[in-house]
Scaffold this motif. Structure first.
Motif, PDB file in Angstrom:
ATOM      1  N   GLY A  17      62.258  41.878  46.871  1.00 27.46           N
ATOM      2  CA  GLY A  17      61.193  42.645  45.973  1.00 27.46           C
ATOM      3  C   GLY A  17      59.668  42.042  45.917  1.00 27.46           C
ATOM      4  N   GLN A  18      59.005  40.460  45.345  1.00 24.63           N
ATOM      5  CA  GLN A  18      58.303  40.072  45.213  1.00 24.63           C
ATOM      6  C   GLN A  18      57.126  40.216  45.998  1.00 24.63           C
TER       7      GLN A  18
ATOM      8  N   SER B  63      48.018  48.491  38.163  1.00 28.15           N
ATOM      9  CA  SER B  63      49.765  48.628  38.288  1.00 28.15           C
ATOM     10  C   SER B  63      50.505  48.938  37.478  1.00 28.15           C
TER      11      SER B  63
ATOM     12  N   TYR C 164      56.114  42.459  46.423  1.00 28.75           N
ATOM     13  CA  TYR C 164      55.432  43.462  45.707  1.00 28.75           C
ATOM     14  C   TYR C 164      54.335  42.805  45.032  1.00 28.75           C
ATOM     15  N   GLN C 165      54.841  42.173  44.107  1.00 24.91           N
ATOM     16  CA  GLN C 165      54.541  41.680  43.220  1.00 24.91           C
ATOM     17  C   GLN C 165      52.614  40.442  43.707  1.00 24.91           C
TER      18      GLN C 165
ATOM     19  N   GLN D  33      46.915  43.995  43.115  1.00 19.57           N
ATOM     20  CA  GLN D  33      47.103  44.627  42.316  1.00 19.57           C
ATOM     21  C   GLN D  33      46.156  45.361  42.058  1.00 19.57           C
TER      22      GLN D  33
ATOM     23  N   ARG E 157      48.247  49.030  44.529  1.00 20.64           N
ATOM     24  CA  ARG E 157      48.603  48.837  45.124  1.00 20.64           C
ATOM     25  C   ARG E 157      48.347  48.258  46.697  1.00 20.64           C
TER      26      ARG E 157
ATOM     27  N   LEU F 284      62.846  49.555  38.960  1.00 24.19           N
ATOM     28  CA  LEU F 284      61.448  48.882  39.884  1.00 24.19           C
ATOM     29  C   LEU F 284      61.458  47.329  38.781  1.00 24.19           C
TER      30      LEU F 284
ATOM     31  N   LEU G 275      61.124  44.216  41.278  1.00 23.47           N
ATOM     32  CA  LEU G 275      59.928  43.188  41.344  1.00 23.47           C
ATOM     33  C   LEU G 275      60.347  42.209  40.671  1.00 23.47           C
TER      34      LEU G 275
END
Length: 364
Positions: A351-352, A362, A354-355, A359, A294, A342, A346
């Motif tokens: 943590g979102q 992934s 990183y979402q 991408q 990512r 994980l 996510l």
């Protein structure tokens, strides 16, 4: 939850705003920099001017708090953890320093509170990803973890701008690197193991640096053939750093090198964080490989523009604290990054981050 946040630098300010804005944390930011604290106080965030390097003053400030979130330079991790233990607080930090993590693990033995260091990007999120992928294999061969915090528009010979702590940068360039090679734990030299790869049409190099894989060598000891972590840079960076550190002997005068970099290398908010993990091994009798890759970009909109390293680092430690508060992590003793699932990370509100990144490739 009452949180004492140590450090009001760029990362600390981002952590403070995230935790305060959630409504579930009573945050008090502690730092000796009155100007930095004043910025946060204007936003309604609690602040307290404390000399965080003076242990008696810090110990007094931590009384009555529940959780310590440490965003201070790596060399203050051990005393901060000791003060958290003395105050009966849970402890989270961002350190990449191997020696500090080992001491914090020792401190956590028998503790009634939780101690979770290495909660940033690398170590941190990268270890969560690698562990998640590795568990899917019947027989594990190779785990390769690659992370870079890079300027989006490199303009100097090093092809680098200051995107995070100079102290942390030089520390990871100068200390031995843990790895597993042919099934045996080894200590690799920093800046060695040079490799080149392309991702998304861009050329990169990667080389050994210290601390990025956290506790994975211990977790996967005896179960993996090769496991390593390397920092990603644009091609040519490693050779120039070797000139500075080895040929000019600045590894023996690190303060001079740090002063030079702070004076001559501009910081940038226009950066990109690259996360690249490959794991290979046997699944159902077939040799397979899985990849997680990512790119996370800076956010330029809004009242407070955020660099990619601010976003990813703050998201890592805030998600860890949030998952702990929700009871999804052990409530006492030493907590490894790979104990975070994980999918939980996510799905977490922090943590979102990183979402929401682009991408490249992934898996869930």
């Amino acid at each position: 939850m009452k949180v004492a946040l140590l450090g009001a630098g760029h990362i600390g300010q981002t952590i403070a705003r995230l935790l305060h804005g959630s409504g579930d944390y009573q945050v008090t930011v502690m730092d000796r920099n009155a100007q930095a604290l004043a910025l946060l106080a204007k936003e309604g965030i609690g602040t307290q001017q404390v000399n965080t390097e003076h242990q008696p003053a810090l110990a007094a400030a931590l009384r009555g708090q529940q959780t310590v979130v440490n965003a201070l330079p790596y060399h203050l991790a051990i005393p901060a953890a000791h003060m958290a233990l003395e105050a009966g607080c849970h402890y989270f930090d961002l350190t990449e320093d191997v020696a500090a993590t080992k001491e914090i693990k020792r401190i956590a033995e028998g503790a009634k509170t939780a101690f979770m260091p290495q909660c940033g990007l690398a170590p941190g999120f990268i270890g969560i990803v690698a562990h998640h992928l590795a568990k899917r294999f019947d027989e594990l061969h190779d785990v390769k973890m690659r992370v870079g915090a890079l300027p989006a528009f490199p303009t100097n010979a090093l092809k680098y701008n200051l995107t995070w702590s100079v102290d942390g940068l030089i520390n990871e360039y100068c200390h031995p690197c843990e790895a597993i090679h042919d099934g045996a734990p080894i200590s690799a030299l920093p800046l060695e193991g040079l490799e080149h790869f392309s991702l998304d049409g861009v050329e990169y190099e990667a080389f050994n640096t210290s601390g990025g894989l956290g506790t994975l060598c211990e977790t996967w000891s005896g179960q993996v053939r090769n496991l390593d972590y390397k920092t990603v840079r644009y091609p040519g960076h490693r050779d120039l750093m070797m000139l500075l550190l080895d040929d000019l002997q600045l590894k023996n005068d690190q303060q001079t090198l740090k002063d030079i970099m702070r004076r001559s290398m501009p910081a940038t908010m226009q950066d990109v964080v690259l996360v690249f993990v490959t794991v290979s091994g046997m699944k159902n009798g077939t040799l397979m490989q899985e990849v997680f890759a990512r790119k996370i970009f800076a956010q330029r909109e809004g009242e407070q523009p955020l660099s990619a390293i601010q976003i990813t680092t703050a998201a890592g430690i805030c998600a860890a604290v949030d998952l702990f508060r929700e009871g999804r992590l052990p409530q006492k003793g030493f907590i490894r990054q790979e104990q975070v699932a994980l999918p939980d990370f996510l799905a977490n509100r922090f943590g979102q981050a990183y979402q929401q990144s682009r991408q490249v490739e992934s898996i869930g």
